[in-house]
Design an enzyme around this catalytic site. Structure first.
Site, PDB file in Angstrom:
ATOM      1  CG  LEU A  75      46.010  46.633  47.115  1.00  0.00           C
ATOM      2  CD1 LEU A  75      46.324  47.576  45.960  1.00  0.00           C
ATOM      3  CD2 LEU A  75      47.237  46.451  47.994  1.00  0.00           C
ATOM      4  CB  SER A 116      39.628  38.980  40.514  1.00  0.00           C
ATOM      5  OG  SER A 116      39.179  38.926  41.858  1.00  0.00           O
ATOM      6  N   GLY A 117      40.785  41.949  40.381  1.00  0.00           N
ATOM      7  CA  GLY A 117      40.745  43.276  40.974  1.00  0.00           C
ATOM      8  C   GLY A 117      42.006  43.593  41.746  1.00  0.00           C
ATOM      9  CG  ASP A 118      41.539  45.216  45.726  1.00  0.00           C
ATOM     10  OD1 ASP A 118      40.660  44.379  45.419  1.00  0.00           O
ATOM     11  OD2 ASP A 118      41.515  45.855  46.798  1.00  0.00           O
ATOM     12  CD  GLU A 119      39.705  39.381  45.956  1.00  0.00           C
ATOM     13  OE1 GLU A 119      38.813  39.586  46.808  1.00  0.00           O
ATOM     14  OE2 GLU A 119      39.658  38.436  45.132  1.00  0.00           O
TER      15      GLU A 119
END
Length: 225
Positions: A75, A116-119
């Protein structure tokens, strides 16, 4: 002889009760083991596959000799959401996007994972014209998501960038991820919503590989509105 009949009946009852209790305990343990196995391969926030789950799915596709399209997506300017609304709102956005990606992956006969995170990563069957699927994924990832912020319903409009590659069954997962990540870098730094890995594409070393797209840097308010 009649004295033994109640004793035999009692023994049988105890035996059957023990078997029933053991069966219940075994079923409970089986459920717990299945739940533990699921937790090991799924992201606790979004419910998507995690890294391990994606690796397991890839191994199964390799064994079936299936060609693969791997889409690596993140994102744009997601940090702005956390900074503006708080991490709890950012989590809601991730959950909403993940739900949409999971539905789309299912339509194409693939799987979706949170790296991970926004991935996110989507593994799809490699078919002619797969770029249409990549375009659809980026478009769907930009659909508005309704979240709750400070007690009010707020619509967030995410924006996503993606990199994709097609691979043979012999290609390991790390190779596919690297190719898709390289394509994602080129998408971000050319202002395109997505790019497909081509021979000769290279990933720069160090911190240059990430950051907002050029068009995002030109826009003062970023991609989230």
């Amino acid at each position: 002889m009649s004295d033994f009949i109640p004793m035999i009946a009692t023994c049988v009852a105890v035996f059957l009760l023990g078997r029933l209790t053991a069966a219940r305990r075994i079923r409970r343990l089986q459920v717990q083991l299945a739940d533990t196995a699921r937790q090991l391969e799924h992201d606790p926030l979004t419910g998507l596959l995690n890294r391990r789950g994606l690796a397991t799915a890839h191994a199964a596709w390799q064994q079936a000799q299936r060609r693969i399209t791997l889409v690596f997506l993140d994102l744009d300017d997601f940090k702005q959401v956390n900074d503006t609304h708080g991490h709890h709102v950012g989590d809601q956005l991730l959950i909403g996007v993940a739900r949409t990606l999971a539905d789309l992956a299912d339509i194409y006969g693939g799987v979706a994972a949170r790296r991970s995170g926004d991935e996110f990563a989507l593994m799809l069957p490699a078919e002619d014209g797969f770029e249409r699927a990549v375009d659809a994924i980026v478009t769907v990832a930009g659909l508005p998501v309704t979240v709750t912020a400070d007690g009010f319903a707020v619509q967030l409009w995410p924006s996503a960038s993606a990199g994709a590659c097609a691979g043979d069954p012999a290609d390991d997962l790390d190779t596919l991820l690297h190719r898709a990540d390289t394509a994602l870098y080129h998408a971000k730094h050319t202002g395109r919503p997505y790019a497909v890995h081509r021979p000769g594409m290279a990933m720069p070393d160090g911190s240059q590989r990430r950051g907002p797209r050029r068009r995002d840097r030109r826009e003062q308010q970023g991609a989230m509105r």
